[in-house]
Enzyme design. Sequence first.
Site, PDB file in Angstrom:
ATOM      1  NE  ARG A  38       7.279   0.637   4.920  1.00 22.83           N
ATOM      2  CZ  ARG A  38       6.044   0.145   4.857  1.00 22.83           C
ATOM      3  NH1 ARG A  38       5.852  -1.115   4.506  1.00 22.83           N
ATOM      4  NH2 ARG A  38       5.005   0.910   5.123  1.00 22.83           N
ATOM      5  CG  HIS A  70       3.651   4.171   8.566  1.00 19.84           C
ATOM      6  ND1 HIS A  70       3.868   5.009   7.493  1.00 19.84           N
ATOM      7  CD2 HIS A  70       3.231   2.984   8.042  1.00 19.84           C
ATOM      8  CE1 HIS A  70       3.599   4.345   6.371  1.00 19.84           C
ATOM      9  NE2 HIS A  70       3.218   3.124   6.674  1.00 19.84           N
ATOM     10  CE  LYS A  85      27.953  -2.905  -7.035  1.00 20.96           C
ATOM     11  NZ  LYS A  85      28.264  -1.765  -7.928  1.00 20.96           N
ATOM     12  NE  ARG A 139      -1.767  -2.279   2.905  1.00 24.14           N
ATOM     13  CZ  ARG A 139      -1.937  -3.577   2.636  1.00 24.14           C
ATOM     14  NH1 ARG A 139      -2.990  -3.967   1.985  1.00 24.14           N
ATOM     15  NH2 ARG A 139      -1.064  -4.483   3.044  1.00 24.14           N
ATOM     16  CB  THR A 140       3.486   2.515   2.272  1.00 25.57           C
ATOM     17  OG1 THR A 140       2.729   2.118   3.413  1.00 25.57           O
ATOM     18  CG2 THR A 140       4.155   3.840   2.546  1.00 25.57           C
TER      19      THR A 140
END
Length: 300
Positions: free
Chosen positions: A105, A131, A84, A55-56
């Site tokens: 996120r 959030h 890396k 969703r986000t």
Amino acid sequence: MRNLLKVSDLNKSDINLILENTNLVKKNIGCPYHPLAKIANRKFMANLFFEPSTRTRLSFETAMKSLGGEVITIDNVNNSSFEKGESFSDTLRTVAQYADVMVLRTKHKIEENLTEIPTSIINAGDGDGGHPSQALIDFYTIRSKFGLKEDLNVLFLGDLKYSRTVHSLIKLLSNYNYKLYHRCPNNRKLPISLRKFSEDAEENWTERILPKMDIIYSVREQKERIDDNIFNYAIKYGLKAVNLNMIKDSAIIMSPLPREEEIPVWFDKDPRSVYFEQVKNGVYVRAAILMQILELDRLN
Ligand code: NCD
């Protein structure tokens, strides 16, 4: 507002402006002739997700494209130089060169020193921290159901220790006059700093508390954060054993989703279940957040 890292980055006038612009977006989204459709022309948003998201990520992308902006994405961070051994901060500094705003996120809490990065950052969920854009979506959904009325009872139900959407929403609602309750397993209590804002709903919560609730906010067990499952979670700390007759006709049942069994699928047809409305509102609210962060002119 340059960054949206936590709810406290927002003052009430920021929140009001975002809610106002959300209504504007909701009314005009998809209309190719409305100025909103091009307002983010030549602006770039980078999606950087170090944890899974449906969703986000997609709603931020839909929002940016609806405003006429561009989206760049690292689809899988394991496919980037992070793999890396590049440091997190070098990865961010690099992406900052390409984008006007980064939607980020992370698995862990975001450090404040991110403000040194020269591009705006939106926290799209940082570990078990917060959030904030989801809290704005939840608040918009509450306002769209109850208007400015604040003498409402709100119950937070489930794994409140690790659920970042709950943390941000409690913080946001604590600026208003809602009456907050919580019900959670003993080892999934709210972070100490948030406990003062809500009252504990005890064992017999289904008889004593549930019938007077206006807003019921249920969250899944955050199994990815701790390897220790709660016995009978959906029944004891969710709505699995709840009969909808026990809930007010005017109440709403919310969830940031995803859900497991704590909200039975047969709740979905009940008009009080608004979790898919929250999903839909996600695009409008996130477009309004982008307008604010990118300082796109307000349109009327
Ligand atoms: C939540 C999240 O990622 O914090 N989902 C969302 O963004 N709507 C809730 C969750 O994962 O439980």
